[in-house]
Write a protein that holds these residues in place. Structure first.
Motif, short mmCIF file in Angstrom:
data_model
loop_
_atom_site.label_atom_id
_atom_site.label_comp_id
_atom_site.label_asym_id
_atom_site.label_seq_id
_atom_site.Cartn_x
_atom_site.Cartn_y
_atom_site.Cartn_z
N GLU A 54 13.67 -12.66 -21.70
CA GLU A 54 12.73 -13.09 -22.79
C GLU A 54 12.19 -11.91 -23.49
N PRO A 55 11.98 -11.92 -24.76
CA PRO A 55 11.70 -10.80 -25.51
C PRO A 55 10.67 -10.21 -25.17
N GLU A 56 9.52 -10.77 -24.80
CA GLU A 56 8.31 -10.18 -24.43
C GLU A 56 8.33 -9.22 -23.18
N VAL A 57 9.24 -9.69 -22.28
CA VAL A 57 9.75 -9.12 -20.97
C VAL A 57 10.43 -7.80 -21.03
N LEU A 58 11.48 -7.89 -22.05
CA LEU A 58 12.18 -6.84 -22.52
C LEU A 58 11.17 -5.42 -22.97
N ALA A 59 10.49 -6.15 -23.79
CA ALA A 59 9.81 -5.05 -24.66
C ALA A 59 8.73 -4.63 -23.75
N ALA A 60 8.03 -5.33 -22.65
CA ALA A 60 7.12 -4.67 -21.63
C ALA A 60 7.81 -3.80 -20.67
N ILE A 61 9.12 -4.20 -20.26
CA ILE A 61 9.61 -3.31 -19.41
C ILE A 61 10.24 -1.89 -20.17
N ASP A 62 10.60 -1.94 -21.12
CA ASP A 62 10.76 -0.81 -22.16
C ASP A 62 9.60 0.11 -22.31
N THR A 63 8.48 -0.63 -22.41
CA THR A 63 7.09 -0.04 -22.75
C THR A 63 6.85 0.79 -21.38
N PHE A 64 7.04 -0.03 -20.35
CA PHE A 64 6.52 0.70 -18.74
C PHE A 64 7.42 1.86 -18.64
N LEU A 65 8.88 1.65 -18.79
CA LEU A 65 9.90 2.69 -18.47
C LEU A 65 9.55 3.98 -19.42
N LEU B 177 2.75 -8.50 -16.23
CA LEU B 177 2.95 -9.37 -17.31
C LEU B 177 3.32 -10.70 -16.63
N THR B 178 2.45 -11.73 -17.24
CA THR B 178 2.62 -13.04 -16.84
C THR B 178 3.59 -13.87 -18.10
N VAL B 179 4.49 -14.41 -17.70
CA VAL B 179 5.43 -15.09 -18.43
C VAL B 179 5.33 -16.41 -18.72
N LYS B 180 4.95 -16.96 -19.86
CA LYS B 180 4.52 -18.33 -20.11
C LYS B 180 5.85 -19.11 -19.87
N ASP B 181 5.68 -20.22 -19.41
CA ASP B 181 6.71 -21.34 -19.03
C ASP B 181 7.79 -20.91 -18.34
N ARG B 182 7.52 -19.99 -17.41
CA ARG B 182 8.74 -19.55 -16.54
C ARG B 182 8.24 -19.66 -15.20
N ALA C 214 0.75 -1.08 0.03
CA ALA C 214 -0.15 -0.10 -0.05
C ALA C 214 0.74 1.09 0.17
N SER C 215 2.06 1.31 0.60
CA SER C 215 2.97 2.68 0.52
C SER C 215 3.32 2.66 -0.85
N LEU C 216 3.27 1.78 -1.81
CA LEU C 216 3.61 2.17 -3.18
C LEU C 216 2.34 2.61 -4.10
N ALA C 217 1.44 2.92 -3.24
CA ALA C 217 0.29 3.68 -4.08
C ALA C 217 0.37 4.86 -4.93
N GLN C 218 1.27 5.53 -4.57
CA GLN C 218 1.74 6.86 -5.44
C GLN C 218 2.64 6.60 -6.39
N LYS C 219 2.94 5.33 -6.62
CA LYS C 219 3.94 5.07 -7.67
C LYS C 219 3.58 4.12 -8.44
N PRO C 220 4.09 4.20 -9.88
CA PRO C 220 3.67 3.02 -10.71
C PRO C 220 4.38 1.78 -10.37
N VAL C 221 3.65 0.52 -10.69
CA VAL C 221 4.24 -0.49 -10.47
C VAL C 221 4.01 -1.59 -11.38
N PHE C 222 5.17 -2.41 -11.84
CA PHE C 222 5.20 -3.14 -13.06
C PHE C 222 5.56 -4.74 -12.34
N VAL C 223 4.54 -5.65 -12.37
CA VAL C 223 4.80 -6.93 -11.85
C VAL C 223 4.88 -7.85 -12.96
N ILE C 224 6.13 -8.66 -12.97
CA ILE C 224 6.49 -9.68 -13.93
C ILE C 224 6.66 -10.94 -12.78
N ARG C 225 5.49 -11.79 -13.44
CA ARG C 225 5.30 -13.16 -12.78
C ARG C 225 5.69 -14.23 -13.83
#
Length: 125
Positions: free
Chosen positions: A109-120, A96-101, A60-71
């Motif tokens: 993983e390419p989809e993770v790198l792309a999602a991190i770039d988008t988030f940043l 983002l949920t990463v298949k087969d991890r 809850a202390s992160l409520a004022q911050k954007p959070v990106f969860v990679i699972r």
């Protein structure tokens, strides 16, 4: 040992995984992380009388911050339900949920790198 969490790795990906978790010492593999991490966690649970402490106040202390969860899809620690609850609780939580991890996706993983770039790009823009 890790095939359940990472079922579709190629021989090259297994080699890279091994290099991230083992070092070479005198020509033989040696663990390159704390092998007693599970012991410390079990001692903590014993001290808490088996009750896993909630981390929701800290989240809850992160409520004022954007959070990106990679699972990792096969994680038995960070479940789909927990991520859904995080998304419901936080005003700016995406995931983002990463298949087969397993619990810790490799983050190469390419989809993770792309999602991190988008988030940043979103939070920097």
């Amino acid at each position: 040992m890790n095939e359940r969490e990472f079922p579709n790795l190629s021989a090259e990906e297994w080699r890279a995984f091994a290099k991230r978790t083992f070092a070479e010492q005198d020509g033989a593999p040696k663990l390159d992380y704390d092998p007693k991490i599970g012991t410390a966690m079990r001692k903590g649970l014993d001290a808490a009388k088996g009750e896993i402490p909630t981390m929701w106040p800290q989240f809850a202390s992160l409520a004022q911050k954007p959070v990106f969860v990679i699972r990792g899809e096969n994680s038995d620690l960070l479940t789909k339900e927990i991520v859904e609850r995080m998304e419901e609780a936080g005003p700016d939580v995406s995931s983002l949920t990463v298949k087969d991890r397993g619990h810790a996706p490799f983050l190469d993983e390419p989809e993770v790198l792309a999602a991190i770039d988008t988030f940043l790009a979103r939070i920097e823009g």
